[in-house]
Scaffold this motif. Structure first.
Motif, short mmCIF file in Angstrom:
data_model
loop_
_atom_site.label_atom_id
_atom_site.label_comp_id
_atom_site.label_asym_id
_atom_site.label_seq_id
_atom_site.Cartn_x
_atom_site.Cartn_y
_atom_site.Cartn_z
N SER A 1 0.81 -6.76 -40.75
CA SER A 1 0.34 -5.43 -40.30
C SER A 1 -0.59 -5.26 -38.09
O SER A 1 0.02 -4.91 -37.57
N ASN A 2 -1.03 -6.59 -37.87
CA ASN A 2 -1.11 -6.75 -36.96
C ASN A 2 0.01 -7.11 -35.92
O ASN A 2 0.38 -6.46 -35.02
N HIS B 1 2.80 -13.81 -41.53
CA HIS B 1 2.42 -13.24 -41.94
C HIS B 1 0.45 -14.39 -41.69
O HIS B 1 -0.37 -13.20 -42.43
N THR C 1 2.98 -5.71 -36.91
CA THR C 1 3.14 -4.21 -37.12
C THR C 1 3.15 -3.56 -36.02
O THR C 1 3.70 -3.00 -34.96
N LYS C 2 2.07 -3.71 -35.94
CA LYS C 2 1.08 -2.75 -34.35
C LYS C 2 1.33 -3.38 -33.13
O LYS C 2 1.85 -3.01 -32.50
#
Length: 185
Positions: free
Chosen positions: A49-50, A43, A52-53
């Motif tokens: 978020s990166n 993280h 997750t993508k």
């Protein structure tokens, strides 16, 4: 609280992000609650978020390798913010090159030693003071060498001491002295 955490503990990612871990959480299979630092590093370097993508774009069988790669790179970046895993790879490549040079030198020493053990070695030229006759241990071909008159010896430049012991010598404390007999130098 202890009973709820032991019954259905959230994954390390959801715990770090302080959110409820849903049954279909994409992080749960790859960031177990026992490894909170793994997600913390990922993280910090890549962002949740990166990650997750990235995981959503990959096929399920590719995700574990991707997470392991991300975790390795993130840990390397935490340790060495400038070079990351490239620094570790460079260090290992230099170490391999150094060890290859040592191996080549050892092989050259073995070849040099094997060449000096050839049974047709020539006796020392008369009147040559830069070389001295050195004796050695009994070998199977020594009787043949004695018949030829060279006693199966080899010649070594005077005053040249080797900085290491040969692993094939039975007793490393026994060295060959300049007089041609076994003993300490």
């Amino acid at each position: 609280m202890a009973s709820s955490s032991s019954y259905n503990s959230p994954c390390a990612a959801c715990k770090f992000l302080r959110r409820k871990c849903m049954p279909g959480c994409i992080f749960a299979p790859y960031f177990p609650p026992e490894e909170p630092q793994k997600f913390a590093n990922v993280h910090k370097i890549f962002g949740a978020s990166n990650v997750t993508k990235l995981l959503n774009e990959l096929l399920p069988h590719q995700r574990e390798d991707a997470v392991n790669s991300l975790a390795y790179e993130a840990e390397a970046r935490v340790r060495d913010p400038v070079y990351g895993c490239v620094g570790a790879i460079s260090f290992l490549q230099r170490q391999v090159q150094r060890l290859q040079k040592e191996l080549d030198a050892a092989n050259a020493d073995l070849i040099r030693y094997a060449c000096n053990e050839i049974p047709t070695a020539l006796p020392a030229p008369p009147g040559t003071s830069s070389f001295q006759h050195i004796g050695h241990r009994q070998r199977p071909g020594d009787q043949f060498n004695r018949r030829l008159g060279n006693e199966g010896s080899f010649y070594q430049s005077s005053g040249m001491a080797l900085p290491y012991n040969f692993p094939w010598i039975d007793n490393p404390s026994e060295d060959i002295n300049e007089g041609g007999e076994e003993g300490n130098m």
